[in-house]
Design an enzyme around this catalytic site. Structure first.
Site, mmCIF file in Angstrom:
data_model
loop_
_atom_site.group_PDB
_atom_site.id
_atom_site.type_symbol
_atom_site.label_atom_id
_atom_site.label_comp_id
_atom_site.label_asym_id
_atom_site.label_seq_id
_atom_site.Cartn_x
_atom_site.Cartn_y
_atom_site.Cartn_z
ATOM 1 N N ASP A 1 0.921 -1.614 0.127
ATOM 2 C CA ASP A 1 -0.057 0.319 -0.106
ATOM 3 C C ASP A 1 1.199 1.571 0.264
ATOM 4 O OD1 ASP A 1 -2.310 1.379 -0.128
ATOM 5 O OD2 ASP A 1 -3.055 0.761 2.145
ATOM 6 N N GLY A 2 0.416 2.273 -1.360
ATOM 7 C CA GLY A 2 1.257 3.538 -0.379
ATOM 8 C C GLY A 2 1.674 4.320 -1.886
ATOM 9 N N GLY B 1 -0.204 5.847 -4.481
ATOM 10 C CA GLY B 1 -0.779 6.990 -4.666
ATOM 11 C C GLY B 1 0.025 8.073 -3.859
ATOM 12 N N ARG B 2 -0.038 7.798 -3.183
ATOM 13 C CA ARG B 2 0.297 8.619 -1.863
ATOM 14 C C ARG B 2 2.097 9.429 -1.856
ATOM 15 N NH1 ARG B 2 -0.777 6.060 3.576
ATOM 16 N NH2 ARG B 2 -1.719 4.483 2.385
ATOM 17 N N HIS C 1 2.379 3.121 -9.705
ATOM 18 C CA HIS C 1 1.640 1.999 -9.479
ATOM 19 C C HIS C 1 3.366 1.330 -10.475
ATOM 20 C CE1 HIS C 1 -1.956 2.261 -7.368
ATOM 21 N NE2 HIS C 1 -2.418 2.925 -8.323
ATOM 22 N N LEU D 1 10.988 -20.776 -4.576
ATOM 23 C CA LEU D 1 9.614 -19.943 -3.847
ATOM 24 C C LEU D 1 8.098 -19.752 -4.644
ATOM 25 C CD1 LEU D 1 9.450 -17.884 -1.627
ATOM 26 C CD2 LEU D 1 9.637 -15.936 -4.321
ATOM 27 N N ARG E 1 2.355 -4.592 6.349
ATOM 28 C CA ARG E 1 1.274 -3.835 5.713
ATOM 29 C C ARG E 1 1.936 -2.428 5.363
ATOM 30 N NH1 ARG E 1 -4.568 -2.148 5.309
ATOM 31 N NH2 ARG E 1 -4.618 -0.788 3.295
ATOM 32 N N SER F 1 -7.721 -4.569 5.613
ATOM 33 C CA SER F 1 -8.621 -4.327 4.193
ATOM 34 C C SER F 1 -9.086 -5.695 3.373
ATOM 35 C CB SER F 1 -7.743 -3.445 3.430
ATOM 36 O OG SER F 1 -7.689 -2.531 3.881
ATOM 37 N N GLU G 1 1.816 -12.854 12.739
ATOM 38 C CA GLU G 1 2.342 -11.955 13.300
ATOM 39 C C GLU G 1 2.329 -10.932 12.443
ATOM 40 O OE1 GLU G 1 3.830 -11.974 16.564
ATOM 41 O OE2 GLU G 1 3.251 -13.698 16.700
HETATM 42 C C1 IPE Z 1 -5.249 -2.762 0.095
HETATM 43 O O1 IPE Z 1 -4.874 -1.422 -0.548
HETATM 44 C C2 IPE Z 1 -5.591 -3.681 -1.176
HETATM 45 C C3 IPE Z 1 -4.302 -3.433 -1.775
HETATM 46 C C4 IPE Z 1 -3.432 -3.144 -1.336
HETATM 47 C C5 IPE Z 1 -4.395 -4.304 -3.623
HETATM 48 P P1 IPE Z 1 -6.125 -0.652 -0.683
HETATM 49 O O2 IPE Z 1 -5.096 0.977 -0.692
HETATM 50 O O3 IPE Z 1 -7.279 -0.790 -1.731
HETATM 51 O O4 IPE Z 1 -6.908 -0.570 0.938
HETATM 52 P P2 IPE Z 1 -7.783 0.567 1.606
HETATM 53 O O5 IPE Z 1 -9.186 0.450 0.742
HETATM 54 O O6 IPE Z 1 -6.808 1.710 2.256
HETATM 55 O O7 IPE Z 1 -8.425 0.131 2.825
HETATM 56 C C1 IPE Z 2 -1.410 0.401 -3.119
HETATM 57 O O1 IPE Z 2 -1.193 1.706 -3.093
HETATM 58 C C2 IPE Z 2 -2.365 -0.561 -4.493
HETATM 59 C C3 IPE Z 2 -3.069 -0.919 -4.549
HETATM 60 C C4 IPE Z 2 -4.248 -1.115 -4.472
HETATM 61 C C5 IPE Z 2 -3.657 -1.806 -6.022
HETATM 62 P P1 IPE Z 2 -2.471 2.895 -3.497
HETATM 63 O O2 IPE Z 2 -3.124 3.097 -4.565
HETATM 64 O O3 IPE Z 2 -3.709 2.336 -2.215
HETATM 65 O O4 IPE Z 2 -2.212 3.813 -2.861
HETATM 66 P P2 IPE Z 2 -2.576 4.703 -1.405
HETATM 67 O O5 IPE Z 2 -3.289 4.346 -0.482
HETATM 68 O O6 IPE Z 2 -3.680 5.581 -2.403
HETATM 69 O O7 IPE Z 2 -1.092 5.424 -1.138
HETATM 70 MG MG MG Z 3 -4.151 2.354 -0.590
#
Ligand code: IPE
Ligand code: IPE
Ligand code: MG
Length: 252
Positions: free
Chosen positions: A26-27, A29-30, A43, A137, A194, A202, A213
């Site tokens: 995750d992260g 986009g930010r 991405h 793996l 995470r 999520s 863990e």
């Molecule tokens: C969880 O991330 C799904 C993936 C990393 C594929 P999200 O960014 O979609 O989760 P929420 O919506 O913040 O809980």
């Molecule tokens: C995780 O990063 C990738 C996917 C969910 C596919 P995000 O796209 O959720 O990035 P944020 O959380 O918005 O930063």
């Molecule tokens: Mg996200």
């Protein structure tokens, strides 16, 4: 207690490497927004972290790596973002299968892939078939995956077996149920990571994380490098997994 090793001041149990690591990546986009770029750029940058994490798993002796790539809820995102994620997935499969072969990596995709475009479904099946016998793996990509979907499809599968007279309801125990989930015979994750700072599951591996863990880091996925992975492994090695027993019973 196992021998303690010195890893930068963190007490670790020597040899406590998780067999199965599951990651919510995750992260992205930010990460992009912080650079004044479109989410797409995040991405794309995240693909490098996937590659480096796979290499680190092999180097450390992790046996199964499950990566959450697209959740059953991610369809709610803008259309353009959903198509970019599909395209990245497709091109990564096309490009990486050769590398998986030479690195002895078995690919498995878990999730409801029937919702994906035909071309992507075919590519997924072909990549799984091509790498089926690889041993070093197991790389599981969770795509259109949801923990509740998985539990539901397992229940449906078992109910079908009962209806066909292949299964006695009295034989449905935790082991049989686990085998009917998308993970099949693979072990539950030992370590859940995470990235991106959110403190939630999520709808990831709900059934399978009962005794996993949990490790949360603010590091955004595109910045998750070998050092960040090593920090997660060190945190894991410092935990005492009690599975309901007392610390004294375990000698610690
Ligand atoms: C969880 O991330 C799904 C993936 C990393 C594929 P999200 O960014 O979609 O989760 P929420 O919506 O913040 O809980
Ligand atoms: C995780 O990063 C990738 C996917 C969910 C596919 P995000 O796209 O959720 O990035 P944020 O959380 O918005 O930063
Ligand atoms: Mg996200």
């Amino acid at each position: 207690m196992a021998d303690e090793a010195d890893t930068g001041g963190i007490a670790t149990q020597a040899g406590a490497i998780p067999s199965h690591v599951a990651i919510i990546m995750d992260g992205n986009g930010r990460w992009a927004e912080a650079r004044g770029q479109a989410r797409h750029a995040g991405h794309r940058a995240g693909v490098n972290s996937v590659r480096s994490t796979i290499e680190e798993c092999i180097r450390h002796g992790v046996k199964v790596l499950t990566l959450f790539a697209f959740s059953s809820e991610n369809w709610r995102r803008p259309k353009g973002e959903v198509s970019l994620l599909m395209e990245l997935f497709l091109t990564a499969l096309q490009r990486e299968v050769k590398r998986m072969q030479s690195n002895d990596i078995q690919l498995r995709v878990i999730g409801d892939i029937s919702a994906f475009p035909d071309k992507l479904q075919q590519r997924i099946r072909a990549s799984e078939d091509a790498t089926r016998d690889n041993q070093r793996l197991v790389l599981q990509i969770a795509a259109n995956y949801g923990g509740r979907w998985d539990i539901t499809q397992a229940a449906r599968r078992l109910a079908g077996a009962v209806r066909n007279g292949e299964l006695d309801p009295d034989d449905i125990d935790e082991e049989a149920f686990a085998r009917a989930t998308a993970l099949g015979d693979l072990p539950d994750p030992d370590l859940f990571i995470r990235t991106g700072g959110e403190l939630r599951i999520s709808n990831f591996l709900l059934w399978h994380c009962a005794y996993t863990e949990l490790y949360f880091t603010p590091v955004l996925w595109p910045d998750f490098d070998a050092e960040a992975f090593a920090a997660a492994l060190a945190a894991f090695a410092s935990r005492q997994r009690r599975f309901g027993q007392t610390g004294a019973q375990l000698g610690g």
